[in-house]
Scaffold this active site. Structure first.
Site, PDB file in Angstrom:
ATOM      1  N   TYR A 120       0.850  -1.210   0.000  1.00 41.77           N
ATOM      2  CA  TYR A 120       0.000   0.000   0.000  1.00 41.77           C
ATOM      3  C   TYR A 120       0.879   1.251   0.000  1.00 41.77           C
ATOM      4  O   TYR A 120       0.512   2.301  -0.518  1.00 41.77           O
ATOM      5  CB  TYR A 120      -0.960  -0.020   1.201  1.00 41.77           C
ATOM      6  CG  TYR A 120      -2.208   0.806   0.991  1.00 41.77           C
ATOM      7  CD1 TYR A 120      -3.093   0.527  -0.047  1.00 41.77           C
ATOM      8  CD2 TYR A 120      -2.509   1.872   1.830  1.00 41.77           C
ATOM      9  CE1 TYR A 120      -4.238   1.283  -0.238  1.00 41.77           C
ATOM     10  CE2 TYR A 120      -3.658   2.638   1.647  1.00 41.77           C
ATOM     11  CZ  TYR A 120      -4.518   2.326   0.611  1.00 41.77           C
ATOM     12  OH  TYR A 120      -5.646   3.087   0.416  1.00 41.77           O
TER      13      TYR A 120
ATOM     14  N   ARG B 149     -12.714  -5.362  -4.663  1.00 41.49           N
ATOM     15  CA  ARG B 149     -12.114  -5.366  -6.014  1.00 41.49           C
ATOM     16  C   ARG B 149     -12.683  -4.233  -6.857  1.00 41.49           C
ATOM     17  O   ARG B 149     -13.863  -4.215  -7.179  1.00 41.49           O
ATOM     18  CB  ARG B 149     -12.373  -6.700  -6.711  1.00 41.49           C
ATOM     19  CG  ARG B 149     -11.463  -7.787  -6.210  1.00 41.49           C
ATOM     20  CD  ARG B 149     -11.590  -9.028  -7.033  1.00 41.49           C
ATOM     21  NE  ARG B 149     -10.909  -8.894  -8.315  1.00 41.49           N
ATOM     22  CZ  ARG B 149     -10.815  -9.887  -9.194  1.00 41.49           C
ATOM     23  NH1 ARG B 149     -11.368 -11.052  -8.939  1.00 41.49           N
ATOM     24  NH2 ARG B 149     -10.180  -9.697 -10.318  1.00 41.49           N
TER      25      ARG B 149
ATOM     26  N   LYS C 167      -3.452   8.374   2.821  1.00 41.86           N
ATOM     27  CA  LYS C 167      -4.656   8.147   3.631  1.00 41.86           C
ATOM     28  C   LYS C 167      -4.475   8.695   5.048  1.00 41.86           C
ATOM     29  O   LYS C 167      -5.440   9.164   5.667  1.00 41.86           O
ATOM     30  CB  LYS C 167      -5.012   6.656   3.672  1.00 41.86           C
ATOM     31  CG  LYS C 167      -5.461   6.081   2.326  1.00 41.86           C
ATOM     32  CD  LYS C 167      -6.650   6.811   1.739  1.00 41.86           C
ATOM     33  CE  LYS C 167      -7.249   6.074   0.547  1.00 41.86           C
ATOM     34  NZ  LYS C 167      -8.251   6.880  -0.170  1.00 41.86           N
TER      35      LYS C 167
HETATM   36  O1  0WD Z   1     -10.487  -1.824  -1.643  1.00 40.82           O
HETATM   37  C1  0WD Z   1     -10.854  -0.746  -2.074  1.00 40.82           C
HETATM   38  N1  0WD Z   1     -11.294  -0.629  -3.307  1.00 40.82           N
HETATM   39  C2  0WD Z   1     -10.835   0.438  -1.158  1.00 40.82           C
HETATM   40  C3  0WD Z   1     -10.911   1.703  -1.675  1.00 40.82           C
HETATM   41  C4  0WD Z   1     -10.691   0.208   0.294  1.00 40.82           C
HETATM   42  C5  0WD Z   1     -10.717   1.413   1.077  1.00 40.82           C
HETATM   43  C6  0WD Z   1     -10.785   2.652   0.510  1.00 40.82           C
HETATM   44  N2  0WD Z   1     -10.874   2.790  -0.864  1.00 40.82           N
HETATM   45  C7  0WD Z   1     -10.944   4.138  -1.411  1.00 40.82           C
HETATM   46  C8  0WD Z   1      -9.942   4.478  -2.490  1.00 40.82           C
HETATM   47  O2  0WD Z   1      -8.657   4.731  -1.956  1.00 40.82           O
HETATM   48  C9  0WD Z   1     -10.591   5.727  -3.064  1.00 40.82           C
HETATM   49  O3  0WD Z   1     -10.337   6.827  -2.190  1.00 40.82           O
HETATM   50  O4  0WD Z   1     -12.185   4.342  -2.024  1.00 40.82           O
HETATM   51  C10 0WD Z   1     -12.076   5.375  -2.989  1.00 40.82           C
HETATM   52  C11 0WD Z   1     -12.689   4.905  -4.289  1.00 40.82           C
HETATM   53  O5  0WD Z   1     -11.892   3.893  -4.841  1.00 40.82           O
HETATM   54  P1  0WD Z   1     -12.441   2.637  -5.664  1.00 40.82           P
HETATM   55  O6  0WD Z   1     -13.903   2.660  -5.754  1.00 40.82           O
HETATM   56  O7  0WD Z   1     -11.757   1.440  -5.108  1.00 40.82           O
HETATM   57  O8  0WD Z   1     -11.757   2.846  -7.082  1.00 40.82           O
HETATM   58  P2  0WD Z   1     -12.233   3.333  -8.545  1.00 40.82           P
HETATM   59  O9  0WD Z   1     -13.500   2.703  -8.953  1.00 40.82           O
HETATM   60  O10 0WD Z   1     -11.050   3.109  -9.445  1.00 40.82           O
HETATM   61  O11 0WD Z   1     -12.451   4.872  -8.339  1.00 40.82           O
HETATM   62  C12 0WD Z   1     -11.425   5.765  -8.051  1.00 40.82           C
HETATM   63  C13 0WD Z   1     -11.488   6.851  -9.071  1.00 40.82           C
HETATM   64  C14 0WD Z   1     -10.660   6.789 -10.332  1.00 40.82           C
HETATM   65  O12 0WD Z   1     -10.634   5.740 -11.024  1.00 40.82           O
HETATM   66  P3  0WD Z   1      -9.209   5.279 -11.732  1.00 40.82           P
HETATM   67  O13 0WD Z   1      -9.098   3.858 -11.252  1.00 40.82           O
HETATM   68  O14 0WD Z   1      -9.469   5.436 -13.167  1.00 40.82           O
HETATM   69  O15 0WD Z   1      -8.056   6.118 -11.259  1.00 40.82           O
HETATM   70  O16 0WD Z   1     -10.922   8.047  -8.628  1.00 40.82           O
HETATM   71  C15 0WD Z   1     -10.968   8.921  -9.737  1.00 40.82           C
HETATM   72  C16 0WD Z   1     -11.134   8.082 -10.959  1.00 40.82           C
HETATM   73  O17 0WD Z   1     -12.426   8.134 -11.431  1.00 40.82           O
HETATM   74  N3  0WD Z   1      -9.775   9.716  -9.883  1.00 40.82           N
HETATM   75  C17 0WD Z   1      -9.843  11.050 -10.036  1.00 40.82           C
HETATM   76  N4  0WD Z   1     -10.887  11.893 -10.036  1.00 40.82           N
HETATM   77  C18 0WD Z   1     -10.628  13.190 -10.233  1.00 40.82           C
HETATM   78  N5  0WD Z   1      -9.393  13.663 -10.423  1.00 40.82           N
HETATM   79  C19 0WD Z   1      -8.514  11.468 -10.212  1.00 40.82           C
HETATM   80  C20 0WD Z   1      -8.317  12.846 -10.428  1.00 40.82           C
HETATM   81  N6  0WD Z   1      -7.103  13.376 -10.622  1.00 40.82           N
HETATM   82  N7  0WD Z   1      -7.699  10.401 -10.178  1.00 40.82           N
HETATM   83  C21 0WD Z   1      -8.475   9.331  -9.971  1.00 40.82           C
END
Ligand code: 0WD
Length: 260
Positions: free
Chosen positions: A159, A197, A166
């Site tokens: 991580y 996932r 975080k």
């Molecule tokens: O296990 C997990 N999936 C966990 C996620 C466990 C605990 C927390 N989280 C957190 C993540 O760290 C994040 O803060 O939850 C949040 C959402 O993450 P997610 O749902 O796991 O991931 P995803 O569906 O990929 O959404 C995150 C999105 C980005 O997707 P990608 O993968 O293409 O980077 O964040 C957005 C983007 O849509 N993002 C941005 N939005 C605006 N400006 C930017 C940016 N510069 N960069 C990424």
């Protein structure tokens, strides 16, 4: 209905696809009656836009705008539109993070200054800049929700720099809660979700092993779903959580209490 968000205006960031945690949150806020505004991360070919537009169409978002949190003009445009269309904001969901893939595996000490800046700017600082823009628009009792992970306080394999981001994010939650509470009872909280996932988590080395580990060790013997995180977000957004601010709430099947 005990949990009623009808008439509330909610801005949801971070929907990338149907696995996104933000998608789970958007659906539960919608079910509880909130009106949604959705932002997506724009890319050159407009693929993200098309995908997120199609996915979110059934929720009838009143606002649908591009927003890269590294682009101050785009951020300002979102809040200008929000002000002219809604005049106020009741719920702000910050659900995004990014680190270079090379910084999400291997030696933590190999993190570059550039990688550090990128991860901290996108994943932590963005909450502060969003709150600054939203501050004049927050309604009485508005709620800000962000997503964090246990890697902020434990050295979770791979991580790495995201753990630092975080930790900074969780500290931001406390400072923002202290700033935004007094005048308009605005609450700021983080949900610490167990591993799920998604596109973002697939970039973290060894995520599947982590998920299996949680399935074996967590008190509930399973991981959590986007819907469970969404339900918690709806609760935090509602007056049912009116006394809760500055907190990190674990939605992880109880994993964080175990001795591993
Ligand atoms: O296990 C997990 N999936 C966990 C996620 C466990 C605990 C927390 N989280 C957190 C993540 O760290 C994040 O803060 O939850 C949040 C959402 O993450 P997610 O749902 O796991 O991931 P995803 O569906 O990929 O959404 C995150 C999105 C980005 O997707 P990608 O993968 O293409 O980077 O964040 C957005 C983007 O849509 N993002 C941005 N939005 C605006 N400006 C930017 C940016 N510069 N960069 C990424």
């Amino acid at each position: 209905m005990l949990l009623d968000l009808s008439g509330k205006k909610a801005l949801v960031t971070g929907i990338a696809n149907n696995r996104s945690i933000a998608w789970g949150i958007a659906r539960q806020l919608h079910l509880a009656g909130a009106e949604l505004g959705v932002t997506y991360l724009p890319d050159e070919k407009g693929r993200f836009e098309a995908k997120v537009r199609e996915l979110t169409a059934p929720l009838n978002p009143g606002l649908f705008l591009p927003m890269d949190v590294q682009n101050p003009d785009q951020m300002q445009a979102v809040f200008q539109q929000l002000e002219s269309q809604w005049g106020q904001l009741d719920i702000l969901v910050h659900c995004l993070a990014f680190a270079n893939k090379a910084d999400l595996a291997g030696d933590f000490s190999a993190t570059t200054a550039q990688g550090f800046r990128t991860a901290l700017e996108i994943s932590a600082y963005s909450l502060t800049s969003l709150c600054h823009l939203a501050k004049p628009l927050f309604s009485q009792g508005a709620s800000v929700i962000t997503l964090t992970y246990l890697g902020s306080e434990r050295a979770v394999p791979n991580y790495n720099v995201m753990g630092l981001a975080k930790a900074a994010l969780e500290a931001s939650v406390r400072y923002l809660a202290a700033e935004l509470g007094p005048e308009k009872q605005v609450r700021v909280n983080a949900i610490s979700a167990g591993p799920i996932r998604t596109l973002a988590s697939s970039a973290v080395g060894g995520i599947l092993e982590m998920i299996h580990h949680v399935e074996e060790k967590a008190p509930l013997r399973r991981t959590v779903t986007q819907q469970e995180v969404g339900n918690t977000a709806a609760f935090l957004a509602s007056p049912l959580a009116s006394g809760i601010s500055g907190q990190v709430l674990y939605v992880d099947g109880g994993y964080c209490i175990t001795g591993l």
